[in-house]
Design a protein around this motif. Structure first.
Motif, PDB file in Angstrom:
ATOM      1  N   GLY A  80      -9.596   3.314  -8.760  1.00 33.83           N
ATOM      2  CA  GLY A  80      -8.777   2.515  -8.574  1.00 33.83           C
ATOM      3  C   GLY A  80      -7.662   2.084  -8.936  1.00 33.83           C
ATOM      4  O   GLY A  80      -7.263   2.970 -10.197  1.00 33.83           O
ATOM      5  N   GLU A  81      -6.626   1.333  -8.573  1.00 31.36           N
ATOM      6  CA  GLU A  81      -5.828  -0.017  -9.777  1.00 31.36           C
ATOM      7  C   GLU A  81      -6.282   0.369 -10.894  1.00 31.36           C
ATOM      8  O   GLU A  81      -7.397  -1.070 -10.741  1.00 31.36           O
ATOM      9  CB  GLU A  81      -5.453  -0.134  -8.391  1.00 31.36           C
ATOM     10  CG  GLU A  81      -4.827   0.326  -7.135  1.00 31.36           C
ATOM     11  CD  GLU A  81      -3.430  -1.058  -6.864  1.00 31.36           C
ATOM     12  OE1 GLU A  81      -2.138  -0.263  -6.552  1.00 31.36           O
ATOM     13  OE2 GLU A  81      -3.513  -2.623  -7.104  1.00 31.36           O
ATOM     14  N   ASP A  82      -5.171  -0.229 -11.675  1.00 32.59           N
ATOM     15  CA  ASP A  82      -5.535  -0.810 -12.608  1.00 32.59           C
ATOM     16  C   ASP A  82      -4.691  -1.628 -12.683  1.00 32.59           C
ATOM     17  O   ASP A  82      -3.263  -1.621 -12.217  1.00 32.59           O
ATOM     18  CB  ASP A  82      -5.483  -0.432 -14.210  1.00 32.59           C
ATOM     19  CG  ASP A  82      -4.279   0.636 -13.862  1.00 32.59           C
ATOM     20  OD1 ASP A  82      -4.125   0.724 -14.143  1.00 32.59           O
ATOM     21  OD2 ASP A  82      -4.879   2.246 -15.423  1.00 32.59           O
ATOM     22  N   GLU A 137       0.129  -1.046  -0.321  1.00 35.72           N
ATOM     23  CA  GLU A 137       0.029   0.041   0.383  1.00 35.72           C
ATOM     24  C   GLU A 137       0.828   1.443  -0.029  1.00 35.72           C
ATOM     25  O   GLU A 137       0.387   2.423  -0.176  1.00 35.72           O
ATOM     26  CB  GLU A 137      -0.911   0.450   0.818  1.00 35.72           C
ATOM     27  CG  GLU A 137      -2.023  -1.286   0.778  1.00 35.72           C
ATOM     28  CD  GLU A 137      -2.543  -1.115   2.242  1.00 35.72           C
ATOM     29  OE1 GLU A 137      -3.513  -1.799   2.040  1.00 35.72           O
ATOM     30  OE2 GLU A 137      -1.825  -1.198   3.674  1.00 35.72           O
ATOM     31  N   LYS A 176      -3.873   9.329 -10.466  1.00 32.70           N
ATOM     32  CA  LYS A 176      -5.268   8.236 -10.803  1.00 32.70           C
ATOM     33  C   LYS A 176      -6.130   9.664 -10.183  1.00 32.70           C
ATOM     34  O   LYS A 176      -5.754  10.758  -9.890  1.00 32.70           O
ATOM     35  CB  LYS A 176      -5.232   7.589  -9.039  1.00 32.70           C
ATOM     36  CG  LYS A 176      -4.558   6.382  -9.620  1.00 32.70           C
ATOM     37  CD  LYS A 176      -4.229   5.320 -10.481  1.00 32.70           C
ATOM     38  CE  LYS A 176      -5.365   4.695 -10.689  1.00 32.70           C
ATOM     39  NZ  LYS A 176      -5.451   3.611 -11.409  1.00 32.70           N
TER      40      LYS A 176
END
Length: 280
Positions: free
Chosen positions: A110-112, A95, A105
Motif C-alpha cells: 500500500g501507499e506510505d 488514483e 512498490k
C-alpha cells in the motif's frame, strides 16, 4: 542523467522510420526534437521509453544500454508522456497519478506517507490538486494531459520523455508547463510542433527530417530561415522576442518558402547531421 542515442535505426509498420539517428540529451538539460509530421520524432522517443525495439543502434542511460535494465529499473529512471494517451481509466484523478509510484512498490504493497507526499506534490505542480476525486473519464483533454503529466512526475524519474506535451492545453497551461520544465532542470527529451515554444524552453534542438537528424545545436543556431525553408517548407524570419529575448520565428502565412518541397541532400551535406553541428 545523460541520454545518448547511437546510430539508431527503427522500423515501424514494415518501413524504416528512423535511420542512423544520433543525439545527446545532456544531464539536467531540456533537449528538443522538432521536425515535420512523419519525420520520426515519436518513433525515436518510443525507443527511449522502450515501447519500440530498434533494429540497430542503442539508447544509453548514463552509459548503460537501457535494454539491459529490467522494466522496473527502467521505469525508476525514465518516465514518459506519449502521444497515445491509453484508454479511459475508470479511476479517480488521484488514483491515476498514484500509478506513477508503482515502480517503487512491492506487489500488493500500500501507499506510505512518502508516496502520498509525492502524489500531492505532482498534482499541485500541474494545477490539479483540487480535482483529486474526479473520474479521469470526466476530464477534458487538457485536464487529462495534466493528470498524465503528474503521473510521470510522480515516478520521480531521472529522465522525462515527453511527446507533444502541450497538445490539448490552453495557452495559460502551455506557458505554465514550459515554465515548470525549465524550473525542474531534470534531463528532458521532448518533441514539440511549436517551434517558438521549442526555442523558448529547450537548451538544445535536434531537427529530424525523413528519419535523419539533419541539424543539432542551440535554438538560435539551428532555427535559421534557410533550415525553416528547406525542412519545414515555410518562409520565416527570426527575431528577438521583445519580452524574453528568446529567438522568435515570424512566419509568412501568405506564401510557402521559395523552393519548398525540394528534397534534402544526403544527411549532413547541407544541414550538418549529428550532435554538435548546425546550419550556419
Amino acid at each position: 542523467m545523460r541520454i545518448e542515442i547511437e546510430n539508431l535505426h527503427v522500423a515501424y509498420a514494415g518501413r524504416t522510420v528512423v535511420s542512423g539517428a544520433g543525439l545527446i540529451a545532456a544531464d539536467g538539460e531540456i533537449t528538443g526534437l522538432v521536425g515535420p509530421n512523419g519525420s520520426g520524432k515519436s518513433t525515436l522517443l518510443r525507443t527511449v521509453y522502450r515501447h519500440l525495439k530498434p533494429v540497430a543502434g542503442r539508447v544509453l542511460l548514463a552509459g548503460t544500454d537501457l535494454r539491459r535494465l529490467s522494466p522496473v529499473e527502467a521505469a525508476r529512471h525514465v518516465a514518459a508522456l506519449p502521444q497515445e494517451r491509453g484508454g479511459d481509466f475508470e479511476l479517480t484523478v488521484r488514483e491515476v497519478v498514484a500509478m506513477g509510484r508503482t515502480p517503487y512498490k512491492r506487489a500488493f504493497a500500500g501507499e506510505d506517507a512518502a508516496d502520498r507526499d509525492v502524489v500531492a506534490r505532482a498534482l499541485a505542480d500541474v494545477g490539479m490538486e483540487g480535482h483529486t476525486g474526479r473520474r479521469f473519464t470526466e476530464l477534458s483533454g487538457g485536464e487529462r494531459q495534466r493528470v498524465l503529466l503528474a503521473r510521470a512526475f510522480a515516478q520521480e524519474p531521472d529522465v522525462l520523455v515527453l511527446d507533444e506535451p502541450t497538445n490539448h492545453l490552453d495557452i495559460r497551461h502551455q506557458v505554465e508547463l514550459l515554465a515548470l520544465l525549465r524550473a525542474g532542470r531534470r534531463t528532458t527529451l521532448v518533441s514539440l510542433h511549436d517551434l517558438n515554444a521549442a526555442a523558448s524552453v529547450c537548451d538544445r534542438l535536434h531537427v529530424l527530417h525523413d528519419g535523419h537528424v539533419v541539424a543539432s545545436g542551440p535554438p538560435r543556431e539551428v532555427l535559421r530561415p534557410a533550415l525553416l525553408a528547406e525542412v519545414f517548407g515555410v518562409r520565416a524570419t527570426v527575431v528577438d522576442h521583445p519580452l524574453t529575448g528568446d529567438p522568435l520565428i515570424a512566419f509568412d502565412h501568405r506564401a510557402p518558402a521559395d523552393g519548398a518541397g525540394i528534397p534534402l541532400s544526403a544527411p549532413g551535406d547541407v544541414l550538418g547531421a549529428g550532435p554538435g553541428r548546425s546550419l550556419r
